[in-house]
Design a protein around this motif. Structure first.
Motif, PDB file in Angstrom:
ATOM      1  N   ASN A  51      35.321  30.271  40.085  1.00  0.00           N
ATOM      2  CA  ASN A  51      36.425  29.618  40.778  1.00  0.00           C
ATOM      3  C   ASN A  51      37.506  29.162  39.797  1.00  0.00           C
ATOM      4  OD1 ASN A  51      37.957  28.668  42.858  1.00  0.00           O
ATOM      5  ND2 ASN A  51      36.814  26.743  43.099  1.00  0.00           N
ATOM      6  N   CYS A  52      38.113  30.148  39.137  1.00  0.00           N
ATOM      7  CA  CYS A  52      39.262  29.833  38.289  1.00  0.00           C
ATOM      8  C   CYS A  52      40.439  30.693  38.747  1.00  0.00           C
ATOM      9  CB  CYS A  52      38.931  30.041  36.816  1.00  0.00           C
ATOM     10  SG  CYS A  52      38.116  31.571  36.466  1.00  0.00           S
ATOM     11  N   LYS A  53      41.609  30.442  38.188  1.00  0.00           N
ATOM     12  CA  LYS A  53      42.823  31.108  38.687  1.00  0.00           C
ATOM     13  C   LYS A  53      42.978  32.529  38.153  1.00  0.00           C
ATOM     14  CE  LYS A  53      44.560  27.670  41.137  1.00  0.00           C
ATOM     15  NZ  LYS A  53      43.427  26.720  40.984  1.00  0.00           N
ATOM     16  N   LYS A  54      42.490  32.769  36.948  1.00  0.00           N
ATOM     17  CA  LYS A  54      42.649  34.091  36.346  1.00  0.00           C
ATOM     18  C   LYS A  54      41.603  34.288  35.259  1.00  0.00           C
ATOM     19  CE  LYS A  54      44.899  37.949  35.381  1.00  0.00           C
ATOM     20  NZ  LYS A  54      45.124  39.005  36.389  1.00  0.00           N
ATOM     21  N   VAL A  55      41.077  35.498  35.161  1.00  0.00           N
ATOM     22  CA  VAL A  55      40.118  35.829  34.105  1.00  0.00           C
ATOM     23  C   VAL A  55      40.621  37.049  33.350  1.00  0.00           C
ATOM     24  CG1 VAL A  55      37.741  36.536  33.590  1.00  0.00           C
ATOM     25  CG2 VAL A  55      38.175  34.973  35.496  1.00  0.00           C
ATOM     26  N   LEU A  56      40.570  37.008  32.034  1.00  0.00           N
ATOM     27  CA  LEU A  56      40.899  38.179  31.216  1.00  0.00           C
ATOM     28  C   LEU A  56      39.716  38.466  30.301  1.00  0.00           C
ATOM     29  CD1 LEU A  56      44.602  37.291  30.251  1.00  0.00           C
ATOM     30  CD2 LEU A  56      43.865  39.039  31.886  1.00  0.00           C
ATOM     31  N   LEU A  57      39.164  39.666  30.393  1.00  0.00           N
ATOM     32  CA  LEU A  57      38.065  40.029  29.488  1.00  0.00           C
ATOM     33  C   LEU A  57      38.609  40.150  28.065  1.00  0.00           C
ATOM     34  CD1 LEU A  57      35.848  42.799  31.161  1.00  0.00           C
ATOM     35  CD2 LEU A  57      35.621  40.307  31.260  1.00  0.00           C
ATOM     36  N   THR A  58      37.791  39.796  27.097  1.00  0.00           N
ATOM     37  CA  THR A  58      38.177  39.899  25.685  1.00  0.00           C
ATOM     38  C   THR A  58      37.026  40.528  24.897  1.00  0.00           C
ATOM     39  OG1 THR A  58      37.317  37.679  25.275  1.00  0.00           O
ATOM     40  CG2 THR A  58      39.669  37.845  25.761  1.00  0.00           C
ATOM     41  N   HIS A  59      37.272  40.789  23.622  1.00  0.00           N
ATOM     42  CA  HIS A  59      36.233  41.386  22.776  1.00  0.00           C
ATOM     43  C   HIS A  59      35.124  40.394  22.443  1.00  0.00           C
ATOM     44  CE1 HIS A  59      38.455  45.052  22.108  1.00  0.00           C
ATOM     45  NE2 HIS A  59      39.537  44.323  21.935  1.00  0.00           N
TER      46      HIS A  59
END
Ligand SMILES: *Cc1c(COP(=O)(O)O)cnc(C)c1O
Length: 382
Positions: A51-59
């Motif tokens: 339940n967060c606004k945005k997720v960005l996958l990272t290394h």
């Protein structure tokens, strides 16, 4: 001579089953670079679940922390308050921007940052607070968020160990401005190396996508929002390939099962070792009623360094690998060069000599837990 062969490892990376299937799908799809189907599936899964606004996958979580430091606009001499009892990346991400880690002591009950020490560490240069949810057990986020709001500071949750743990019915990583997850193979849910940046304030989404995409507005270009993409800000190659996303998706599909098993093993250790704690021989982990843990780490506290060395050796003779961490950052060579301690560090110094992590992995059997427990009883009954 006994062979000292390790029969119960400290960690065993768990393969959920569909990793190869999803990787094959990614390969056949023809898109191997990042931000494709699997990256989006993982990001959507995490966004809905946490339940967060945005997720960005990272290394890595390290990379997510570095992105958070850029998004907080950390500059030369900005101060960032964090525990000394943590992994180096917590501090490094801010030092790379010229920031100065201000190390504070931890609480002696749950080994998390001592929130009562934060306000004394705040100066006009303070820019952010970085709570580290040690062992997947939440810091006192209510108190930390109140202090941050009062002094207008950013909060970056180092949630490397805290995926799917909760604090007062909210997921760790969803409470501060940013949360940083790790999928390193030593964590609960894995992709070898891997991580994610969780963004809870929508104001940061646009810039985060730019930083993620090497400082270009490529994401806007793909959405048809701009006609061509160009260099618009600082950034780096923070976005992992689809192969990592494909592997990770198989793990996320099994996440509930993985966490449930780890919680079960954690509780089994607690129940079986309680008598040793009642006799004052060891101390068991403490979890506040506001927190629900993901069973990431099971640790015990022994009396001193000498006892820990003897115990590690004794366990090793029984084929069991137990390990410890962290060497405190405030007195490490780089910690002294780039940061400084605020206040005493007695709990950090003491705990780093006394903490011992016991084996805990998805495929661990009741019999294996029993072997570890028996070895501990053998040591303390002598
Ligand atoms: C594992 C860990 C990290 C680093 O995670 P990576 O994904 O390996 O970069 C950072 N902070 C804490 C507290 C960790 O346990």
């Amino acid at each position: 001579m006994s062979s000292n062969k390790i029969t119960i490892p400290f960690n065993k990376p768990f393969i959920a089953g569909k990793e190869f299937y999803h990787i094959a799908q990614a390969v056949l799809s023809g898109q191997l670079s990042g931000n494709g189907l699997y990256t989006k599936l993982c990001q959507d899964w995490l966004k809905c679940k946490i339940n967060c606004k945005k997720v960005l996958l990272t290394h890595s979580c390290t990379a997510a922390l570095e992105m958070a430091a850029i998004l907080c606009d950390i500059r030369a001499d900005d101060e960032v308050i964090m525990p000394s009892f943590t992994f180096v990346s917590t501090a490094n991400a801010f030092v790379l921007r010229g920031g100065v880690p201000i190390f504070i002591d931890i609480r002696d009950d749950n080994l998390n940052m001592d929130e009562s020490l934060i306000e004394d560490a705040i100066s006009p240069k303070t820019k952010a607070i970085v709570p580290v949810h040690y062992a997947g057990v939440g810091c006192d986020m209510e108190r930390i968020m109140a202090i941050a709001e009062k002094h207008k500071l950013f909060v970056i949750e180092d949630t490397a160990q805290g995926l799917l743990s909760c604090y007062k019915d909210r997921h760790l990583g969803s409470i501060g401005h940013f949360g940083c997850l790790s999928f390193h193979e030593t964590k609960n849910i894995i992709s070898g190396e891997g991580g994610a940046l969780l963004i809870n304030d929508p104001e940061f989404i646009e810039r985060a996508e730019i930083i993620w995409g090497k400082g270009t507005n490529r994401s806007q270009f793909f959405r048809g929002q701009v006609e061509k993409y160009t260099w618009v800000d600082i950034g780096s190659s923070f976005l992992p390939s689809e192969l990592m996303g494909a592997f990770l998706y198989a793990q996320l599909e099994a996440a509930d099962k993985i966490i449930a098993k780890r919680r079960y093993l954690f509780q089994r250790y607690m129940d079986r070792l309680r008598p040793l704690e009642l006799k004052g021989l060891i101390r068991l982990p403490y979890i506040d009623h506001a927190c629900e843990s993901n069973g990431h780490i099971f640790y015990i506290l022994v009396h001193n360094l000498e006892e820990r060395d003897l115990l590690i050796n004794q366990l090793r003779k029984s084929g069991i690998l137990a390990v410890f961490h962290y060497v405190p950052l405030h007195s490490s060579p780089a910690g002294m060069k780039y940061g400084r301690a605020c206040g005493g560090m007695s709990v950090t110094n003491d705990v780093s000599d006394r903490v011992l992590r016991l084996p805990l992995y998805y495929e661990m059997t009741d019999a294996e837990v029993e072997s570890v427990v028996t070895a501990l009883y053998g040591f303390y009954n002598k």
